[in-house]
Design a protein around this motif. Structure first.
Motif, PDB file in Angstrom:
ATOM      1  N   ARG A 240       0.804  -1.222   0.000  1.00 16.93           N
ATOM      2  CA  ARG A 240       0.000   0.000   0.000  1.00 16.93           C
ATOM      3  C   ARG A 240       0.841   1.278   0.000  1.00 16.93           C
ATOM      4  N   GLN A 241       2.153   1.159  -0.110  1.00 21.46           N
ATOM      5  CA  GLN A 241       2.978   2.371   0.009  1.00 21.46           C
ATOM      6  C   GLN A 241       3.031   3.168  -1.307  1.00 21.46           C
ATOM      7  N   GLN A 242       3.368   4.452  -1.186  1.00 20.98           N
ATOM      8  CA  GLN A 242       3.531   5.343  -2.347  1.00 20.98           C
ATOM      9  C   GLN A 242       4.911   5.117  -2.967  1.00 20.98           C
ATOM     10  N   HIS A 243       5.078   5.612  -4.185  1.00 20.47           N
ATOM     11  CA  HIS A 243       6.364   5.521  -4.873  1.00 20.47           C
ATOM     12  C   HIS A 243       7.150   6.807  -4.588  1.00 20.47           C
ATOM     13  N   ARG A 244       8.382   6.675  -4.099  1.00 21.30           N
ATOM     14  CA  ARG A 244       9.170   7.885  -3.815  1.00 21.30           C
ATOM     15  C   ARG A 244      10.658   7.536  -3.882  1.00 21.30           C
ATOM     16  N   ILE A 245      11.337   8.068  -4.896  1.00 20.49           N
ATOM     17  CA  ILE A 245      12.757   7.754  -5.040  1.00 20.49           C
ATOM     18  C   ILE A 245      13.560   9.020  -4.747  1.00 20.49           C
ATOM     19  N   GLU A 246      14.352   8.978  -3.693  1.00 20.87           N
ATOM     20  CA  GLU A 246      15.203  10.130  -3.382  1.00 20.87           C
ATOM     21  C   GLU A 246      16.678   9.810  -3.589  1.00 20.87           C
ATOM     22  N   GLY A 247      17.023   8.526  -3.543  1.00 21.64           N
ATOM     23  CA  GLY A 247      18.416   8.130  -3.765  1.00 21.64           C
ATOM     24  C   GLY A 247      18.720   8.035  -5.252  1.00 21.64           C
ATOM     25  N   THR A 248      19.887   7.459  -5.575  1.00 20.72           N
ATOM     26  CA  THR A 248      20.268   7.360  -6.990  1.00 20.72           C
ATOM     27  C   THR A 248      20.380   5.895  -7.412  1.00 20.72           C
ATOM     28  N   ILE A 249      19.922   5.627  -8.642  1.00 20.31           N
ATOM     29  CA  ILE A 249      19.960   4.266  -9.190  1.00 20.31           C
ATOM     30  C   ILE A 249      20.740   4.359 -10.496  1.00 20.31           C
ATOM     31  N   ASN A 250      21.847   3.611 -10.635  1.00 20.01           N
ATOM     32  CA  ASN A 250      22.643   3.776 -11.855  1.00 20.01           C
ATOM     33  C   ASN A 250      21.937   3.147 -13.061  1.00 20.01           C
ATOM     34  N   GLY A 251      22.396   3.532 -14.272  1.00 23.51           N
ATOM     35  CA  GLY A 251      21.705   3.176 -15.506  1.00 23.51           C
ATOM     36  C   GLY A 251      21.617   1.688 -15.767  1.00 23.51           C
ATOM     37  N   GLU A 254      17.973  -2.140 -12.744  1.00 21.02           N
ATOM     38  CA  GLU A 254      16.583  -2.221 -13.186  1.00 21.02           C
ATOM     39  C   GLU A 254      15.716  -2.066 -11.936  1.00 21.02           C
ATOM     40  N   ALA A 255      14.733  -1.198 -11.978  1.00 18.38           N
ATOM     41  CA  ALA A 255      13.878  -0.999 -10.797  1.00 18.38           C
ATOM     42  C   ALA A 255      12.424  -0.971 -11.235  1.00 18.38           C
ATOM     43  N   ASN A 256      11.622  -1.873 -10.664  1.00 15.47           N
ATOM     44  CA  ASN A 256      10.211  -1.973 -11.048  1.00 15.47           C
ATOM     45  C   ASN A 256       9.314  -1.951  -9.822  1.00 15.47           C
ATOM     46  N   GLY A 257       8.071  -1.558 -10.030  1.00 17.33           N
ATOM     47  CA  GLY A 257       7.072  -1.618  -8.955  1.00 17.33           C
ATOM     48  C   GLY A 257       7.165  -0.418  -8.036  1.00 17.33           C
ATOM     49  N   MET A 258       6.348  -0.444  -6.972  1.00 17.57           N
ATOM     50  CA  MET A 258       6.285   0.683  -6.033  1.00 17.57           C
ATOM     51  C   MET A 258       7.502   0.629  -5.104  1.00 17.57           C
ATOM     52  N   LEU A 259       8.306   1.678  -5.156  1.00 16.99           N
ATOM     53  CA  LEU A 259       9.541   1.692  -4.375  1.00 16.99           C
ATOM     54  C   LEU A 259       9.656   2.970  -3.570  1.00 16.99           C
ATOM     55  N   VAL A 267      22.366   2.885  -5.585  1.00 16.36           N
ATOM     56  CA  VAL A 267      22.066   1.547  -6.100  1.00 16.36           C
ATOM     57  C   VAL A 267      22.889   1.330  -7.371  1.00 16.36           C
ATOM     58  N   TYR A 268      23.775   0.319  -7.357  1.00 20.43           N
ATOM     59  CA  TYR A 268      24.631   0.036  -8.512  1.00 20.43           C
ATOM     60  C   TYR A 268      24.367  -1.375  -9.029  1.00 20.43           C
ATOM     61  N   ASP A 269      24.088  -1.505 -10.299  1.00 20.66           N
ATOM     62  CA  ASP A 269      23.988  -2.801 -10.980  1.00 20.66           C
ATOM     63  C   ASP A 269      23.074  -3.790 -10.242  1.00 20.66           C
ATOM     64  N   CYS A 270      21.925  -3.318  -9.864  1.00 25.84           N
ATOM     65  CA  CYS A 270      20.999  -4.148  -9.081  1.00 25.84           C
ATOM     66  C   CYS A 270      19.683  -4.336  -9.822  1.00 25.84           C
ATOM     67  N   ARG A 271      18.921  -5.320  -9.373  1.00 27.24           N
ATOM     68  CA  ARG A 271      17.548  -5.459  -9.800  1.00 27.24           C
ATOM     69  C   ARG A 271      16.675  -5.263  -8.557  1.00 27.24           C
ATOM     70  N   ASP A 286      25.251  -5.083  -7.112  1.00 32.54           N
ATOM     71  CA  ASP A 286      25.040  -6.428  -7.674  1.00 32.54           C
ATOM     72  C   ASP A 286      24.040  -7.243  -6.851  1.00 32.54           C
ATOM     73  N   ALA A 287      22.926  -6.631  -6.532  1.00 34.75           N
ATOM     74  CA  ALA A 287      21.966  -7.333  -5.666  1.00 34.75           C
ATOM     75  C   ALA A 287      20.613  -7.424  -6.356  1.00 34.75           C
ATOM     76  N   VAL A 288      19.866  -8.442  -5.949  1.00 31.18           N
ATOM     77  CA  VAL A 288      18.458  -8.535  -6.360  1.00 31.18           C
ATOM     78  C   VAL A 288      17.643  -8.352  -5.088  1.00 31.18           C
ATOM     79  N   ILE A 289      16.883  -7.273  -5.026  1.00 26.95           N
ATOM     80  CA  ILE A 289      16.154  -6.934  -3.798  1.00 26.95           C
ATOM     81  C   ILE A 289      14.662  -6.951  -4.106  1.00 26.95           C
ATOM     82  N   GLY A 290      13.902  -7.738  -3.333  1.00 28.97           N
ATOM     83  CA  GLY A 290      12.456  -7.727  -3.466  1.00 28.97           C
ATOM     84  C   GLY A 290      11.925  -8.976  -4.131  1.00 28.97           C
TER      85      GLY A 290
END
Ligand code: G1P
Length: 358
Positions: A240-251, A254-259, A267-271, A286-290
């Motif tokens: 039920r949380q809102q989407h809010r990105i304040e940090g940095t995610i490198n190119g 890959e980031a999907n869904g409500m974060l 965030v470097y080289d992560c999914r 180099d992590a897969v989170i979620g």
């Protein structure tokens, strides 16, 4: 009718959540980045109740340190100490002087209710029963107080954790009372487990011919007394949380869904598979989170996969590509794998634990 007060019970030792609760009260464990007690206070304030007493015992200083005078919630918070863990009836009785002759809500500080308590409080005030309960059908009522209800919706009988429940209606950990509950508490004896049960005090009101009303609770309800329930609550709040990105995610990531990703987090080289809550100043490589991961502030994760987990502040997780799942970690925990392990780990670890696969 006079203004309502609220009494929040947060004195319990949280034994089913050990080792997490050896160094922290269970009411300060987080779901989706927020301590349980903070969510409980939000729920009470949303119902228009501002005068709140916290009944504290185990790790009382930590609770006081978090809530303070309540001004962060716009509340006036007082503290009452329960010196011995003698049950919920005893805990409520500790707040007797604070409550005086006001009607009041008792809120078990580890209960989470999606629907809030606004309608419940409003109908208690309008109908003026002696006491009001919320009930909820559950699959296994034996671990709760269980209610039998008459055709008019009032309570016929309530029994604490019956071996053979007569109904599937669990009593939710939010009650509305007036001062007659103190007379009831004066008239009960300790139960077989040696506690003054609030359920027995409610039964005393019923036996004395006083109306005790019931409302069937809608939406989710969790009594977060054990790790599985805490993880379930974490999933429900993340969903039920809102989407809010304040940090940095490198190119390359890959980031999907409500974060929610906090400030200073990199965030470097992560999914990242939402929903996830990632606090401030974390570094992920180099992590897969979620999905369904809550990471506190200042965590470092490298070459690892994490799913369905609550990881508190300042943890370090490395070389666990097979994954950490269905896990709850305290603060400053270090888990280091050997990068070859094929089996995921399921860990419940208290603050400052160290695990290394060799
Ligand atoms: C307490 C009450 C029980 C109620 C439950 C709800 O049990 O004694 O009647 O159903 O809270 O959370 P506890 O969780 O303290 O064992």
């Amino acid at each position: 009718m006079r203004d309502m007060k609220a009494v929040v019970l947060c004195a319990g030792a949280g034994t089913r959540l050990r080792p997490l609760t050896f160094s922290r009260p269970k009411h300060l464990l987080p779901v989706a980045g927020r301590p349980l007690l903070g969510i409980a206070l939000d729920t009470i304030i949303a119902a228009g109740i501002k005068q709140i007493a916290l009944v504290v015992g185990h790790q009382a200083e930590a609770v006081q340190g978090f809530v303070g005078d309540g001004s962060a919630w716009g509340a006036e918070v007082s503290y009452v100490t329960q010196e011995q863990p003698l049950g919920l009836g005893h805990a409520v009785n500790c707040a007797r002087e604070y409550v005086g002759d006001c009607p009041f809500v008792v809120f078990l500080g580890d209960n989470l209710l999606e629907a809030g308590i606004g309608d419940f409080v409003a109908s208690f005030r309008a109908d003026e029963p002696e006491a009001a309960l919320m009930v909820r059908p559950v699959d296994d009522p034996r671990q709760y107080g269980v209610a039998e209800i008459r055709a008019d919706g009032n309570v016929e009988r309530v029994v604490e954790k019956p071996a053979e429940p007569k109904t599937n209606l669990a009593i939710v950990g939010v009650y509305a009372f007036n001062s007659s509950i103190f007379e009831a508490i004066d008239n009960i004896q300790p139960s077989a487990r040696g506690e003054y049960e609030i359920t027995d005090a409610i039964q005393w009101l019923v036996d004395s011919g006083r109306p005790v009303s019931t409302t069937v609770l809608e939406g989710f309800w969790e009594d977060t007394g054990a790790p599985d329930a805490l993880l379930r609550a974490n999933r429900l709040y993340l969903d039920r949380q809102q989407h809010r990105i304040e940090g940095t995610i490198n190119g390359v990531s890959e980031a999907n869904g409500m974060l929610q990703i906090g400030t200073g987090t990199r965030v470097y080289d992560c999914r990242i598979i939402g929903p996830c809550f990632i606090g401030d100043n974390c570094v992920l490589h180099d992590a897969v989170i979620g999905p369904h991961v809550s990471l506190g502030d200042g965590c470092q994760v490298r070459n690892s996969a994490i799913e369905d987990a609550i990881i508190q502040d300042s943890c370090r997780i490395e070389d666990l590509p097979a994954g950490l799942k269905r896990s709850v970690l305290g603060e400053q925990v270090v888990v280091i794998g050997d990068a070859q392990g094929n089996s995921p780990l399921h860990l419940i670890l208290g603050d400052m634990a160290r695990i290394r696969v060799i």
